[in-house]
Design a protein around this motif. Structure first.
Motif, PDB file in Angstrom:
ATOM      1  N   ALA A  66       2.552  50.290  85.027  1.00  0.00           N
ATOM      2  CA  ALA A  66       1.767  49.919  86.202  1.00  0.00           C
ATOM      3  C   ALA A  66       2.689  49.655  87.382  1.00  0.00           C
ATOM      4  N   LEU A  67       2.197  49.959  88.569  1.00  0.00           N
ATOM      5  CA  LEU A  67       2.894  49.676  89.812  1.00  0.00           C
ATOM      6  C   LEU A  67       1.954  48.909  90.724  1.00  0.00           C
ATOM      7  N   CYS A  68       2.530  47.971  91.499  1.00  0.00           N
ATOM      8  CA  CYS A  68       1.698  47.122  92.355  1.00  0.00           C
ATOM      9  C   CYS A  68       2.389  46.909  93.695  1.00  0.00           C
ATOM     10  N   ASP A  69       1.652  47.123  94.776  1.00  0.00           N
ATOM     11  CA  ASP A  69       2.155  46.828  96.109  1.00  0.00           C
ATOM     12  C   ASP A  69       0.976  46.577  97.037  1.00  0.00           C
ATOM     13  N   VAL A  70       1.159  45.622  97.964  1.00  0.00           N
ATOM     14  CA  VAL A  70       0.081  45.295  98.898  1.00  0.00           C
ATOM     15  C   VAL A  70      -0.079  46.354  99.983  1.00  0.00           C
ATOM     16  N   ASP A  71       0.877  47.261 100.097  1.00  0.00           N
ATOM     17  CA  ASP A  71       0.809  48.352 101.061  1.00  0.00           C
ATOM     18  C   ASP A  71       0.399  49.614 100.293  1.00  0.00           C
ATOM     19  N   GLU A  72      -0.843  50.052 100.476  1.00  0.00           N
ATOM     20  CA  GLU A  72      -1.331  51.214  99.745  1.00  0.00           C
ATOM     21  C   GLU A  72      -0.523  52.466 100.063  1.00  0.00           C
ATOM     22  N   ASN A  73       0.038  52.542 101.254  1.00  0.00           N
ATOM     23  CA  ASN A  73       0.863  53.690 101.626  1.00  0.00           C
ATOM     24  C   ASN A  73       2.099  53.783 100.739  1.00  0.00           C
ATOM     25  N   LYS A  89       1.181  59.310  85.488  1.00  0.00           N
ATOM     26  CA  LYS A  89       1.049  58.363  86.594  1.00  0.00           C
ATOM     27  C   LYS A  89       0.688  56.980  86.048  1.00  0.00           C
ATOM     28  N   PRO A  90       1.441  55.929  86.426  1.00  0.00           N
ATOM     29  CA  PRO A  90       1.076  54.566  86.027  1.00  0.00           C
ATOM     30  C   PRO A  90      -0.224  54.128  86.695  1.00  0.00           C
ATOM     31  N   VAL A  91      -0.782  53.040  86.219  1.00  0.00           N
ATOM     32  CA  VAL A  91      -1.938  52.436  86.862  1.00  0.00           C
ATOM     33  C   VAL A  91      -1.471  51.758  88.146  1.00  0.00           C
ATOM     34  N   GLY A  92      -2.247  51.864  89.215  1.00  0.00           N
ATOM     35  CA  GLY A  92      -1.876  51.262  90.487  1.00  0.00           C
ATOM     36  C   GLY A  92      -2.702  50.034  90.810  1.00  0.00           C
ATOM     37  N   PHE A  93      -2.061  49.011  91.375  1.00  0.00           N
ATOM     38  CA  PHE A  93      -2.726  47.776  91.793  1.00  0.00           C
ATOM     39  C   PHE A  93      -2.255  47.396  93.187  1.00  0.00           C
ATOM     40  N   THR A  94      -3.119  46.784  93.967  1.00  0.00           N
ATOM     41  CA  THR A  94      -2.702  46.156  95.220  1.00  0.00           C
ATOM     42  C   THR A  94      -2.668  44.636  95.090  1.00  0.00           C
ATOM     43  N   ASP A  95      -3.399  44.076  94.134  1.00  0.00           N
ATOM     44  CA  ASP A  95      -3.502  42.625  93.951  1.00  0.00           C
ATOM     45  C   ASP A  95      -2.859  42.247  92.623  1.00  0.00           C
ATOM     46  N   VAL A  96      -1.782  41.471  92.679  1.00  0.00           N
ATOM     47  CA  VAL A  96      -1.066  41.092  91.462  1.00  0.00           C
ATOM     48  C   VAL A  96      -1.955  40.300  90.512  1.00  0.00           C
TER      49      VAL A  96
END
Length: 440
Positions: A66-73, A89-96
Motif C-alpha cells: 500500500a502507498l499513502c499520500d495526502v497529495d493525490e497527484n 499496483k499497491p492499494v492507494g490511500f490518501t488518509d492514513v
C-alpha cells in the motif's frame, strides 16, 4: 504534561522487552515465514527511497502492499511508477487512518513531514502495526517520549530512520573508539554544511486540486496554503519542521553521541540566525550549538552552515560540491573522521599518522524486517528510544536558539530545570482531531 521517572520507565521497559523476547513466532502476523505487507506513507521525497528499500527485500518475503499520500497527484504518480516497475499496483490511500484500518498491513513506514511522525507512529502502534519512522522521529521532546511509550505498551517493533547505525564500518568505528584507538575521547563535532539557496517568497493561494490540505496540516496550526509551507520547504517553517539541525543534522548528532557514549545533556546553548536571504524561511540557516556533559566530562558541538564554506579535516574533500557533512571525534591520542554514511578514518599521534579505516554501508530496512520477524526490539540498530534521544538533541538546540539563551536540562525527567518558559516548548497545542493523548 507530566515528568517521567526514568528509573521506573527503564524497569518497565526491561519487563516488556523480556516479554517480547519470550514471544513465539506464532505472534508474528500470519506466521514466521509469511509475507510481510508494508505500507509507505509520505511519497514525495524520502518516501521514494522507502519504496525502493522495502521492494528490494522481496527475497525476505516482503511486499510493498500500500502507498499513502495526502497529495493525490504524488500518490497516483508513485502508484503508476510502481506498477510499471513491478507489474502490479499497491492499494492507494490518501488518509492514513483508513490505511491503519486495513488488518492485512503488518508494517507502516512513515516518510511524512516531521509534524506527522509521532502521531502516525502512535496511531500505528495502537492499530497493531510495526513502524519504520523517518528522522527526526518527533517534532518535540514530549512527542518522542510518547512514541517510546506507545512502542512499549503495544509491544511494537519501531525503527528510527538513522540508517548510519546499520553501517558495519561505522559500527566498527564506534567499537574502535570504545577500545581506545584515539585514546580518551573528550569531544565530538557534528557538521552539517549543505548548500541551501534562498526559498524566496511564496504568496498565499488556493489549495491545489488533489491535495487534502487538512490532512497535510494534521496536528499543526491551520494556516493558508503557500508553496513554501508544502513540499520540502516545510522543513524551514517552525509549525512543521525543525530546520537543518533537525533534518540532515539528526544523522550526525546521533553518530556523535553514539561515539561519545552519552545520552541527553545537562546543558545546551545554541545561537545563529537566518543570514544572507530575505525570504520565507523561519528556521536558522546558520547555527552553532554546544551540549555539555559534565558528569562524563565530554562536549558535543554541532554547526549548520548553508553557503560557501571550507572542509574540516577530510570531511568535505571527498565530494565535488560544497557540502561537508560528517562527525569529528577528538581524543588524547588522535582523531577520527566519519565523512559519510559508511566510512571512517583515523589519524594518530602528533604527526597524524593514518590509522584504522573502513568503508561499508548497511541495510537499515533489512535490519528492521529482521526484528519484525523475531519480535526482538534489541535486534534493531536504531530502536525508537535511541531515535528519541538523538532527535531530542536537535529540539534542545532549537529551544535554546528560539529563546536566545543557555538552558539547563534534567535528562531524567526530560524537563528544563526551573524554567517554565523553556518547558512550554517541550510540547505543542494539537489541532483536533489530530491529537496525541497524554496516555497513549
Amino acid at each position: 504534561m507530566k515528568g517521567i521517572d526514568r528509573r521506573h520507565f527503564l524497569k518497565t521497559s526491561a519487563t516488556l522487552a523480556a516479554g517480547s523476547a519470550a514471544m513465539t513466532y506464532a505472534a508474528v502476523p500470519n506466521g514466521p515465514n509469511a509475507r510481510i505487507r508494508v505500507a509507505v506513507v509520505g511519497l514525495n521525497g524520502r518516501g521514494q527511497e522507502h519504496i525502493q528499500g522495502f521492494s528490494k527485500l522481496n527475497p525476505m518475503n516482503v511486499e510493498v502492499a500500500a502507498l499513502c499520500d495526502v497529495d493525490e497527484n504524488v500518490l497516483n504518480k508513485r502508484l503508476d511508477q510502481f506498477e510499471k516497475a513491478n507489474a502490479k499496483k499497491p492499494v492507494g490511500f490518501t488518509d492514513v487512518r483508513k490505511l491503519l484500518e486495513d488488518k492485512s498491513i503488518d508494517v507502516v513506514s512513515f516518510a511524512t513531514p516531521n509534524h506527522w511522525h509521532a502521531l502516525g507512529t502512535v496511531w500505528a502502534c495502537q492499530a497493531g502495526k510495526d513502524v519504520y519512522v523517518e528522522k527526526p522521529c518527533s517534532y518535540n521532546i514530549w512527542e518522542g517520549r510518547k512514541m517510546v511509550e506507545a512502542a512499549r505498551k503495544y509491544n511494537r517493533i519501531v525503527q528510527h530512520g538513522t540508517q548510519i547505525r546499520s553501517s558495519p564500518a561505522i559500527q566498527e568505528a564506534i567499537q574502535k573508539l570504545k577500545g581506545g584507538v584515539i585514546g580518551q575521547v573528550y569531544m565530538a563535532k557534528g557538521l552539517c554544511y549543505k548548500w541551501r539557496d534562498t526559498i524566496g517568497h511564496a504568496k498565499e493561494e488556493a489549495v491545489p486540486p488533489g491535495v487534502h490540505y487538512d490532512l497535510w496540516v494534521g496536528p499543526a496550526p491551520e494556516r493558508p496554503f503557500t508553496r513554501n509551507r508544502f513540499h520540502y520547504n516545510w522543513h524551514w517553517q517552525w509549525a512543521y519542521g525543525c530546520g537543518d539541525i533537525g533534518n540532515q543534522g539528526v544523522h550526525q548528532l546521533d553518530v556523535a553521541r553514539w561515539g561519545l557514549g552519552v545520552g541527553l545533556p545537562h546543558k545546551v546553548h545554541s545561537m545563529g540566525g537566518h543570514y544572507m536571504f530575505d525570504d520565507d524561511q523561519e528556521t536558522p540557516n546558520t547555527q552553532v550549538c554546544a551540549f555539555e556533559y559534565p558528569a562524563e566530562k565530554k562536549l558535543l558541538t554541532f554547526e549548520v552552515r548553508h553557503w560557501i564554506t571550507n572542509p574540516e579535516g577530510g570531511i568535505g574533500k571527498d565530494k565535488g560540491d560544497s557540502n561537508a557533512v560528517g562527525v569529528l571525534f577528538l581524543g588524547s591520542e588522535g582523531y577520527m573522521e566519519i565523512p559519510s554514511y559508511g566510512m571512517y578514518r583515523t589519524f594518530l599521534g602528533k604527526k597524524k599518522e593514518p590509522g584504522p579505516t573502513a568503508r561499508q554501508e548497511g541495510d537499515h530496512f533489512a535490519n528492521f524486517i529482521q526484528a519484525v520477524r523475531n519480535r526482538k526490539p534489541e535486534t534493531l540498530n536504531a530502536e525508537i528510544e535511541i531515535g528519541h534521544i538523538s532527535s531530542a538533541l536537535a529540539h534542545l538546540a532549537n529551544t535554546s536558539y528560539r529563546l536566545g539563551r543557555s538552558l539547563v536540562f534534567d535528562p531524567v525527567t526530560e524537563k528544563f530545570s526551573d524554567d517554565p518558559e523553556a518547558n512550554r516548548l517541550l510540547a505543542r497545542e494539537y489541532r483536533p482531531p489530530y491529537e496525541i493523548p497524554e496516555k497513549v
